[in-house]
Design an enzyme around this catalytic site. Structure first.
Site, PDB file in Angstrom:
ATOM      1  N   SER A  54       7.357   4.875   8.782  1.00  0.00           N
ATOM      2  CA  SER A  54       7.292   3.620   8.059  1.00  0.00           C
ATOM      3  C   SER A  54       5.920   2.989   8.254  1.00  0.00           C
ATOM      4  O   SER A  54       5.129   3.419   9.084  1.00  0.00           O
ATOM      5  CB  SER A  54       8.380   2.675   8.543  1.00  0.00           C
ATOM      6  OG  SER A  54       8.066   2.221   9.838  1.00  0.00           O
ATOM      7  N   LYS A  55       5.701   1.964   7.478  1.00  0.00           N
ATOM      8  CA  LYS A  55       4.386   1.349   7.455  1.00  0.00           C
ATOM      9  C   LYS A  55       3.948   0.801   8.813  1.00  0.00           C
ATOM     10  O   LYS A  55       2.780   0.734   9.119  1.00  0.00           O
ATOM     11  CB  LYS A  55       4.375   0.239   6.405  1.00  0.00           C
ATOM     12  CG  LYS A  55       4.629   0.824   5.019  1.00  0.00           C
ATOM     13  CD  LYS A  55       4.644  -0.211   3.923  1.00  0.00           C
ATOM     14  CE  LYS A  55       4.765   0.501   2.565  1.00  0.00           C
ATOM     15  NZ  LYS A  55       4.718  -0.412   1.436  1.00  0.00           N
ATOM     16  N   ARG A  56       4.934   0.415   9.612  1.00  0.00           N
ATOM     17  CA  ARG A  56       4.589  -0.209  10.893  1.00  0.00           C
ATOM     18  C   ARG A  56       4.202   0.811  11.968  1.00  0.00           C
ATOM     19  O   ARG A  56       3.643   0.449  12.995  1.00  0.00           O
ATOM     20  CB  ARG A  56       5.764  -1.033  11.410  1.00  0.00           C
ATOM     21  CG  ARG A  56       6.125  -2.158  10.489  1.00  0.00           C
ATOM     22  CD  ARG A  56       6.713  -3.335  11.231  1.00  0.00           C
ATOM     23  NE  ARG A  56       6.667  -4.506  10.374  1.00  0.00           N
ATOM     24  CZ  ARG A  56       5.983  -5.591  10.669  1.00  0.00           C
ATOM     25  NH1 ARG A  56       5.313  -5.655  11.787  1.00  0.00           N
ATOM     26  NH2 ARG A  56       5.972  -6.616   9.853  1.00  0.00           N
ATOM     27  N   ASP A  57       4.580   2.079  11.749  1.00  0.00           N
ATOM     28  CA  ASP A  57       4.365   3.078  12.800  1.00  0.00           C
ATOM     29  C   ASP A  57       2.905   3.346  13.089  1.00  0.00           C
ATOM     30  O   ASP A  57       2.529   3.637  14.211  1.00  0.00           O
ATOM     31  CB  ASP A  57       5.025   4.407  12.403  1.00  0.00           C
ATOM     32  CG  ASP A  57       6.530   4.291  12.417  1.00  0.00           C
ATOM     33  OD1 ASP A  57       7.037   3.563  13.288  1.00  0.00           O
ATOM     34  OD2 ASP A  57       7.186   4.887  11.564  1.00  0.00           O
ATOM     35  N   PRO A  82       0.841  -1.205   0.000  1.00  0.00           N
ATOM     36  CA  PRO A  82       0.000   0.000   0.000  1.00  0.00           C
ATOM     37  C   PRO A  82       0.874   1.252   0.000  1.00  0.00           C
ATOM     38  O   PRO A  82       2.009   1.233   0.451  1.00  0.00           O
ATOM     39  CB  PRO A  82      -0.774  -0.116   1.310  1.00  0.00           C
ATOM     40  CG  PRO A  82       0.111  -0.941   2.190  1.00  0.00           C
ATOM     41  CD  PRO A  82       0.821  -1.898   1.294  1.00  0.00           C
TER      42      PRO A  82
END
Length: 505
Positions: free
Chosen positions: A261-264, A15
């Site tokens: 980042s995507k995990r944040d 995404p």
RNA sequence: GGUCUCUUCGUCUAGUCUGGUUAGGACGUCAGGUUUUCAUCCUGGUAACUCGGGUUCAAAUCCCGGAGAGACUACCA
């Protein structure tokens, strides 16, 4: 000035996160501001990183944001196809051209060999770089005879094509945002341009496509700044005029260090994606701005101000106003830390600006979906008009207006203790009588009648009103009593008062 | 480690090119006001020029040097 043509060129490896959306947005704003064209190019040269659904997700997300493309595989255009895997046949001739010109060469080192060299160098606390020095000792067309090379290629030996980085040459570049930048080529390496799987790398495909698609301005994230010299050198090697470059500052984590980042997102309680994304492999769900209740206009407005400012004190911008005001002169150079509170504030501003009808419609849908309540649109619109200024999101409306849809079940303990006096029950009975006697049940008339009754009999405004609030809402909050009464209607109001008196005594 | 980029309130930022501002705005936060309640809203306060030198009557702004942060350093983009 020649025609402005910009592109947004994502890789469909997952995404798009809000940094990518902002890059797309700035491209779009710049193009529209200058009467130019914006195109979408899918850069899927790495087949190993393909993620199903990612391309569709990117297109849908940008569409939700209101970022429209003038050219893409969906809307068409004269320079298609706009997906690099469908342009595969185009790239080899350019790689061959570079070899013919002596600007590139064949390299036969395997990935394993290179890994080994890197590991060895690292063991000695050094870095292995494929450059003018090391290429002399490696297996490539610069160290082998032409016959050897031809023999290997004819035998089907896998090879890559590498750029032959010039030695000790200062590359002088200009970036619209950062100004002049100089780099000595001795610090650069011989990047792979063409992979052994027959696909070009990003660097080659990107330059070739930007040239073929007549791109005038390359607007991308700062993470690309280190490859700018290579790209400039490639344009020079081909003898093409390079586009102008603008490297945008990064979006940073709200806490700690590093780029967002995507995990944040879900770790810190806010979305990093424009729309919800379900990982096709793990089925893990990542939240999106859309699903979290943000209006696209608010989301875009918030994102636009992260790294750019109008130079005035205006903060609320429609897309058209953003286009009108946008300029690289007011783009900042340093990374912007994302701030959730400000994002919520933007949504609050947009929610307040919306008409009650619009908010009512959204709230009606929410009530059905979340509470299974079939509410009349006119009624919900009136509720929305009363409470929409109090919240940031449609979903928060419930907390402010649940009592318009269901009678109180419990009575807030603290409020009861504070507001329910010994004579409250008796006062409520009298109030019920007065309310029962009101024929014109409009908010204005209720307000007047109640006021006259209270002041006329010196009953104490707080005693009566707070008591009534407790009966009608079950807590010490909500809009004016007369507004609540008018919307609830006489019958429902009286019912609640009766019930409340019984419950609290 | 190397290369490049960046550095103003807690956060986003104006101001830096063209030295002279009580260093401005917004979010947050705190206080007050409005409100019969809660919230919204309004008013006010809070809080910053990375450090050290230099140039100058005067430096956030110009010069030099340090420090810190980030990005990149793949046959990924």
């Amino acid at each position: 000035m020649k025609e402005v043509r910009v592109r947004f060129a994502p890789s469909p490896t997952g995404p798009l996160h809000i940094g990518g959306v902002r890059t797309a947005l700035y491209n779009y704003l710049f193009a529209k501001k200058n009467g130019g064209k914006m195109l979408l190019r899918i850069e899927d040269t790495d087949q190993t990183r393909f993620v199903p659904g990612a391309e569709e997700y990117i297109i849908k997300s940008l569409d939700w944001c209101g970022i429209k493309f003038d050219e893409s595989d969906i809307v068409g255009g004269p320079y298609g196809p706009y997906k690099q895997s469908n342009r595969k046949h185009l790239y080899k001739q350019y790689s061959d051209e570079l070899i013919a010109k002596g600007c590139a060469y064949y390299a036969f080192d395997t990935a394993e060999e290179l890994d080994k060299y890197r590991a060895e160098a690292e063991a000695q606390k050094k870095t292995f770089i494929y450059n003018a020095e090391s290429r002399k000792n490696l297996r490539n067309s610069l160290t082998m005879s032409k016959e050897e090379v031809d023999a290997l290629i004819n035998a089907g030996t896998p090879y890559t094509v590498r750029f032959k980085m010039p030695e000790n040459h200062i590359v002088e570049m200009h970036d619209i945002i950062r100004g002049d930048i100089k780099v000595n080529t001795n610090t650069l390496d011989d990047k792979v341009l063409f992979k052994s799987d027959g696909m070009p790398t990003y660097h080659l495909a990107n330059i070739v496509d930007d040239h073929l698609m007549l791109i005038s301005h390359v607007i991308r994230g700062e993470e690309w700044l280190p490859s700018m010299p290579l790209h400039v050198l490639l344009y020079q090697a081909f003898g093409w005029e390079a586009p102008e470059f603008a490297h945008l500052p990064l979006l940073l984590k709200p806490d700690g260090n590093g780029k967002l980042s995507k995990r944040d997102g879900d770790r810190l309680g806010f979305p990093v994606f424009p729309m919800q994304w379900e990982n096709p492999e793990t089925h893990e769900i990542s939240s999106g701005y859309k699903q979290s209740g943000y209006y696209a206009e608010a989301f875009i407005n918030m994102l636009a101000l992260l790294g750019w400012n109008p130079g005035t004190e205006q903060e609320i911008f429609s897309m058209d106003e953003l286009i009108e005001a946008f300029s690289f002169d007011h783009c900042s150079k340093s990374g912007a830390r994302f701030n959730v509170e400000k994002a919520k504030w933007f949504n609050h501003e947009y929610l307040m600006k919306k008409s009650s009808e619009e908010v009512g419609k959204d709230y009606q849908a929410w009530l059905k979906a979340e509470k299974n309540i079939d509410a009349d649109l006119q009624y919900v619109t009136k509720v929305a008009a009363l409470v929409k200024d109090r919240v940031n999101f449609v979903k928060e409306l419930w907390e402010q207006s649940f009592f318009f849809f269901e009678e109180p079940v419990t009575y807030d303990e603290v409020t009861v203790k504070k507001r329910w006096k010994e004579n409250s029950a008796e006062m409520m009975r009298k109030a019920a009588e007065v309310i029962n006697g009101i024929n014109d049940f409009s908010a204005e008339n209720i307000d007047r009648t109640l006021n006259e009754w209270i002041t006329g009999n010196e009953l104490g405004m707080g005693l009566v009103m707070n008591g009534l609030r407790l009966m009608l809402v079950g807590a010490g909050k909500g809009p004016h009593i007369h507004e609540i009464l008018a919307l609830l209607g006489k019958e429902e109001a009286l019912k609640r008062i009766e019930k409340g008196i019984k419950a609290l005594g």
